[in-house]
Motif scaffolding. Sequence first.
Motif, PDB file in Angstrom:
ATOM      1  N   LEU A 256      76.267  50.084 150.487  1.00 17.75           N
ATOM      2  CA  LEU A 256      76.727  48.963 149.674  1.00 17.75           C
ATOM      3  C   LEU A 256      75.677  48.581 148.639  1.00 17.75           C
ATOM      4  CD1 LEU A 256      78.178  46.728 152.532  1.00 17.75           C
ATOM      5  CD2 LEU A 256      79.460  48.228 151.009  1.00 17.75           C
ATOM      6  N   GLY A 257      76.145  48.081 147.496  1.00 20.11           N
ATOM      7  CA  GLY A 257      75.208  47.637 146.477  1.00 20.11           C
ATOM      8  C   GLY A 257      75.569  48.137 145.092  1.00 20.11           C
TER       9      GLY A 257
ATOM     10  N   GLU B 142      73.591  41.178 137.047  1.00 19.28           N
ATOM     11  CA  GLU B 142      73.682  42.424 137.812  1.00 19.28           C
ATOM     12  C   GLU B 142      74.867  43.256 137.360  1.00 19.28           C
ATOM     13  OE1 GLU B 142      74.953  42.977 142.241  1.00 19.28           O
ATOM     14  OE2 GLU B 142      72.780  42.621 142.231  1.00 19.28           O
ATOM     15  N   THR B 143      75.987  42.598 137.076  1.00 17.78           N
ATOM     16  CA  THR B 143      77.179  43.298 136.609  1.00 17.78           C
ATOM     17  C   THR B 143      76.934  43.943 135.248  1.00 17.78           C
ATOM     18  OG1 THR B 143      78.598  41.747 137.799  1.00 17.78           O
ATOM     19  CG2 THR B 143      79.610  43.024 136.041  1.00 17.78           C
TER      20      THR B 143
ATOM     21  N   GLY C 169      82.535  46.459 147.651  1.00 22.00           N
ATOM     22  CA  GLY C 169      81.141  46.418 148.075  1.00 22.00           C
ATOM     23  C   GLY C 169      80.175  47.104 147.153  1.00 22.00           C
ATOM     24  N   ALA C 170      80.576  47.315 145.891  1.00 18.62           N
ATOM     25  CA  ALA C 170      79.717  48.020 144.943  1.00 18.62           C
ATOM     26  C   ALA C 170      78.884  47.076 144.091  1.00 18.62           C
ATOM     27  CB  ALA C 170      80.549  48.927 144.035  1.00 18.62           C
ATOM     28  N   GLY C 171      78.641  45.872 144.547  1.00 20.49           N
ATOM     29  CA  GLY C 171      77.737  44.947 143.872  1.00 20.49           C
ATOM     30  C   GLY C 171      78.362  44.227 142.696  1.00 20.49           C
ATOM     31  N   GLY C 172      77.539  43.391 142.046  1.00 17.00           N
ATOM     32  CA  GLY C 172      77.992  42.650 140.886  1.00 17.00           C
ATOM     33  C   GLY C 172      78.716  41.372 141.258  1.00 17.00           C
ATOM     34  N   ILE C 173      79.241  40.724 140.245  1.00 19.19           N
ATOM     35  CA  ILE C 173      79.898  39.439 140.446  1.00 19.19           C
ATOM     36  C   ILE C 173      81.242  39.591 141.150  1.00 19.19           C
ATOM     37  CG2 ILE C 173      81.237  39.333 138.310  1.00 19.19           C
ATOM     38  CD1 ILE C 173      80.210  36.434 138.008  1.00 19.19           C
TER      39      ILE C 173
END
Length: 277
Positions: free
Chosen positions: A150-151, A89-90, A231-235
């Motif tokens: 968030l995401g 995802e990152t 909270g912007a996603g990824g690892i």
Amino acid sequence: MNEKSLLATSDSQPSPAVQAVLEQEKKLITPRRIFYLAIALVILVYSGQQSDLSVIELIQGGGNMAEYISRYFPPDFRDWRLYLQDTIETIAMGLWGTILAAIVAVPLAILASENLCPSWLVFPIRRVLDGMRAINEVVFALVFVVAVGLGPFAGVLALFVHTAGTLGKLFSEAIEAIDPGPVEGIRATGASKLQEIVFGVIPQVLPLWTSFTLYRFEANVRSASVLGIVGAGGIGVSLYQSFRSFKYPKVCAILLFLIVSVAIIDTLSSKLRQRLI
């Protein structure tokens, strides 16, 4: 060799090569250069004081640092599936942030190039690029989290805005360093301004643009790993949670995933640059 010939040799003028070297040395050591060097040294010393640089403190704290790092080992890979998914995802965030930034950076770079556009247009575009670069991705992520929630999408937008400013600056500098000959030749045929850019400018800067974009992709993967803190996603989400709960072996495992992923990206991008450039 008699005494007269020795005197003649000793009194003779230096060779032109020696004179050129002496003249060059005189040009290197001038009062103006010495003044600029002194100013630079003063700035460095003042900056060091403001930064609290202290090698002694670093040496004294070396033992504490070693003890703290020892808590990270051995790494805990029990949640490796989650870390792998977060890493993918990152990487996806870094990829899309870089692609969108490169697309937007091209027209911005053209408008920010002094050899292509008038100064009244170049100046405001450059200030826009300065603002995009000056603000960190984390700040942009906070803004976009409020807008889209968030995401990872918020992380992509944050990387996109910051990277567009960076690539726009690099792209414009590459344009300003081109050989004007091909552009003038195309202009002599009666081509339009757009044709000059497409056929005279782009072919010259495309290899550098490709190299800059690939490097920024690698940098964006690293930056995306931090955006999860807001909270912007990824690892970064797993990394932040592990730090907060003092689970240092899990932190070590996550960092190893990041190191391996960045190393793979660097290897692949290097091979791609060799093929394209």
